[in-house]
Scaffold this motif. Sequence first.
Motif, PDB file in Angstrom:
ATOM      1  N   ARG A 293       6.424 -49.308  29.898  1.00 52.07           N
ATOM      2  CA  ARG A 293       5.686 -49.132  28.643  1.00 52.07           C
ATOM      3  C   ARG A 293       4.523 -50.116  28.544  1.00 52.07           C
ATOM      4  O   ARG A 293       3.478 -49.789  28.001  1.00 52.07           O
ATOM      5  CB  ARG A 293       6.620 -49.298  27.451  1.00 52.07           C
ATOM      6  CG  ARG A 293       7.624 -48.182  27.358  1.00 52.07           C
ATOM      7  CD  ARG A 293       8.505 -48.322  26.171  1.00 52.07           C
ATOM      8  NE  ARG A 293       9.531 -47.287  26.192  1.00 52.07           N
ATOM      9  CZ  ARG A 293      10.378 -47.084  25.225  1.00 52.07           C
ATOM     10  NH1 ARG A 293      10.350 -47.834  24.149  1.00 52.07           N
ATOM     11  NH2 ARG A 293      11.280 -46.132  25.316  1.00 52.07           N
TER      12      ARG A 293
ATOM     13  N   GLU B  91      -4.044 -47.755  28.044  1.00 53.72           N
ATOM     14  CA  GLU B  91      -4.640 -47.150  26.851  1.00 53.72           C
ATOM     15  C   GLU B  91      -5.598 -48.116  26.157  1.00 53.72           C
ATOM     16  O   GLU B  91      -6.688 -47.724  25.733  1.00 53.72           O
ATOM     17  CB  GLU B  91      -3.540 -46.708  25.883  1.00 53.72           C
ATOM     18  CG  GLU B  91      -4.042 -45.953  24.683  1.00 53.72           C
ATOM     19  CD  GLU B  91      -4.625 -44.597  25.019  1.00 53.72           C
ATOM     20  OE1 GLU B  91      -5.447 -44.108  24.222  1.00 53.72           O
ATOM     21  OE2 GLU B  91      -4.284 -44.032  26.066  1.00 53.72           O
TER      22      GLU B  91
ATOM     23  N   VAL C  60       5.347 -47.155  21.245  1.00 60.27           N
ATOM     24  CA  VAL C  60       5.205 -46.261  22.393  1.00 60.27           C
ATOM     25  C   VAL C  60       6.270 -45.168  22.265  1.00 60.27           C
ATOM     26  O   VAL C  60       7.452 -45.450  22.188  1.00 60.27           O
ATOM     27  CB  VAL C  60       5.388 -47.027  23.718  1.00 60.27           C
ATOM     28  CG1 VAL C  60       5.096 -46.127  24.897  1.00 60.27           C
ATOM     29  CG2 VAL C  60       4.483 -48.251  23.746  1.00 60.27           C
TER      30      VAL C  60
ATOM     31  N   LYS D  71       7.623 -41.310  23.766  1.00 60.98           N
ATOM     32  CA  LYS D  71       7.541 -40.332  24.851  1.00 60.98           C
ATOM     33  C   LYS D  71       7.373 -38.942  24.251  1.00 60.98           C
ATOM     34  O   LYS D  71       8.134 -38.524  23.379  1.00 60.98           O
ATOM     35  CB  LYS D  71       8.787 -40.385  25.714  1.00 60.98           C
ATOM     36  CG  LYS D  71       8.609 -39.666  27.035  1.00 60.98           C
ATOM     37  CD  LYS D  71       9.680 -40.060  28.013  1.00 60.98           C
ATOM     38  CE  LYS D  71       9.092 -40.006  29.403  1.00 60.98           C
ATOM     39  NZ  LYS D  71       9.870 -40.719  30.356  1.00 60.98           N
ATOM     40  N   LYS D  72       6.350 -38.218  24.723  1.00 61.70           N
ATOM     41  CA  LYS D  72       6.088 -36.874  24.238  1.00 61.70           C
ATOM     42  C   LYS D  72       6.978 -35.883  24.982  1.00 61.70           C
ATOM     43  O   LYS D  72       7.582 -36.206  25.998  1.00 61.70           O
ATOM     44  CB  LYS D  72       4.611 -36.529  24.438  1.00 61.70           C
ATOM     45  CG  LYS D  72       3.710 -37.417  23.615  1.00 61.70           C
ATOM     46  CD  LYS D  72       2.223 -37.262  23.767  1.00 61.70           C
ATOM     47  CE  LYS D  72       1.624 -36.188  24.532  1.00 61.70           C
ATOM     48  NZ  LYS D  72       0.161 -36.212  24.572  1.00 61.70           N
TER      49      LYS D  72
ATOM     50  N   ASN E  92       6.179 -33.488  26.828  1.00 59.58           N
ATOM     51  CA  ASN E  92       5.694 -33.157  28.176  1.00 59.58           C
ATOM     52  C   ASN E  92       5.891 -34.302  29.167  1.00 59.58           C
ATOM     53  O   ASN E  92       5.442 -34.223  30.303  1.00 59.58           O
ATOM     54  CB  ASN E  92       4.219 -32.745  28.130  1.00 59.58           C
ATOM     55  CG  ASN E  92       3.306 -33.864  27.681  1.00 59.58           C
ATOM     56  OD1 ASN E  92       3.742 -34.987  27.439  1.00 59.58           O
ATOM     57  ND2 ASN E  92       2.031 -33.553  27.542  1.00 59.58           N
TER      58      ASN E  92
ATOM     59  N   LYS F 269       4.660 -37.378  28.963  1.00 62.07           N
ATOM     60  CA  LYS F 269       3.640 -38.422  28.852  1.00 62.07           C
ATOM     61  C   LYS F 269       3.972 -39.337  27.681  1.00 62.07           C
ATOM     62  O   LYS F 269       4.828 -39.021  26.854  1.00 62.07           O
ATOM     63  CB  LYS F 269       2.254 -37.803  28.654  1.00 62.07           C
ATOM     64  CG  LYS F 269       1.762 -37.025  29.851  1.00 62.07           C
ATOM     65  CD  LYS F 269       0.366 -36.509  29.610  1.00 62.07           C
ATOM     66  CE  LYS F 269      -0.145 -35.758  30.818  1.00 62.07           C
ATOM     67  NZ  LYS F 269      -1.503 -35.276  30.614  1.00 62.07           N
ATOM     68  N   TRP F 270       3.274 -40.467  27.615  1.00 64.61           N
ATOM     69  CA  TRP F 270       3.507 -41.434  26.542  1.00 64.61           C
ATOM     70  C   TRP F 270       2.406 -41.355  25.497  1.00 64.61           C
ATOM     71  O   TRP F 270       1.252 -41.128  25.825  1.00 64.61           O
ATOM     72  CB  TRP F 270       3.549 -42.855  27.109  1.00 64.61           C
ATOM     73  CG  TRP F 270       4.737 -43.104  27.972  1.00 64.61           C
ATOM     74  CD1 TRP F 270       4.775 -43.034  29.334  1.00 64.61           C
ATOM     75  CD2 TRP F 270       6.045 -43.463  27.561  1.00 64.61           C
ATOM     76  NE1 TRP F 270       6.038 -43.316  29.783  1.00 64.61           N
ATOM     77  CE2 TRP F 270       6.839 -43.598  28.711  1.00 64.61           C
ATOM     78  CE3 TRP F 270       6.633 -43.686  26.327  1.00 64.61           C
ATOM     79  CZ2 TRP F 270       8.177 -43.943  28.664  1.00 64.61           C
ATOM     80  CZ3 TRP F 270       7.970 -44.034  26.284  1.00 64.61           C
ATOM     81  CH2 TRP F 270       8.728 -44.155  27.441  1.00 64.61           C
ATOM     82  N   ARG F 271       2.765 -41.560  24.251  1.00 66.92           N
ATOM     83  CA  ARG F 271       1.799 -41.633  23.153  1.00 66.92           C
ATOM     84  C   ARG F 271       1.866 -43.039  22.578  1.00 66.92           C
ATOM     85  O   ARG F 271       2.932 -43.591  22.370  1.00 66.92           O
ATOM     86  CB  ARG F 271       2.131 -40.609  22.077  1.00 66.92           C
ATOM     87  CG  ARG F 271       1.283 -40.824  20.809  1.00 66.92           C
ATOM     88  CD  ARG F 271       1.489 -39.754  19.796  1.00 66.92           C
ATOM     89  NE  ARG F 271       0.790 -38.576  20.296  1.00 66.92           N
ATOM     90  CZ  ARG F 271       1.146 -37.338  20.027  1.00 66.92           C
ATOM     91  NH1 ARG F 271       2.201 -37.088  19.298  1.00 66.92           N
ATOM     92  NH2 ARG F 271       0.454 -36.321  20.490  1.00 66.92           N
ATOM     93  N   ILE F 272       0.688 -43.607  22.327  1.00 69.60           N
ATOM     94  CA  ILE F 272       0.596 -44.937  21.739  1.00 69.60           C
ATOM     95  C   ILE F 272       0.181 -44.793  20.279  1.00 69.60           C
ATOM     96  O   ILE F 272      -0.824 -44.149  19.974  1.00 69.60           O
ATOM     97  CB  ILE F 272      -0.451 -45.798  22.484  1.00 69.60           C
ATOM     98  CG1 ILE F 272      -0.201 -45.799  23.982  1.00 69.60           C
ATOM     99  CG2 ILE F 272      -0.493 -47.204  21.930  1.00 69.60           C
ATOM    100  CD1 ILE F 272       1.109 -46.378  24.409  1.00 69.60           C
ATOM    101  N   CYS F 273       0.950 -45.387  19.383  1.00 69.00           N
ATOM    102  CA  CYS F 273       0.652 -45.377  17.954  1.00 69.00           C
ATOM    103  C   CYS F 273       0.651 -46.822  17.459  1.00 69.00           C
ATOM    104  O   CYS F 273       1.109 -47.717  18.154  1.00 69.00           O
ATOM    105  CB  CYS F 273       1.707 -44.590  17.182  1.00 69.00           C
ATOM    106  SG  CYS F 273       1.997 -42.926  17.815  1.00 69.00           S
TER     107      CYS F 273
END
Length: 122
Positions: free
Chosen positions: A59, A66, A90, A92-93, A95, A97-101
């Motif tokens: 992560r 990013e 962090v 996990k989507k 698909n 992949k990772w999403r950062i918020c």
Amino acid sequence: MGADLKEKVITIIRQYHEVFAWGSEDMLGLDPKTAKHCLNVQLEAKPVKQKKRTFVVERQKVIEAEVEKLLEAKFIEEIEYPDWLANVVVVKKSNGKWRICVDYTDLNKTCPKDHYPLSSID
């Protein structure tokens, strides 16, 4: 969307593909005069600095990549002494992949709520 309209939209997008930003790397040096977001933080609110979180190596690499992408596109800039400090989250989507918020929970609590942001649209 009907097939005819869909084909027209695709044709226009292909014709003018150079005017679209397909990623943050396509928007280098975006002028803040174009769009700038400001928060209406209550004056009596005290700044909150969240405790620093640690992340596993996988992560951490995602976060660094990013942040580097956003720094290169000049969407964010490094600051030395922040009044507000919010951690990234962090996720996990589906698909893989990772999403950062960003966890803006504390900051959101200090902004007055607008219960009627738009006029009545009939």
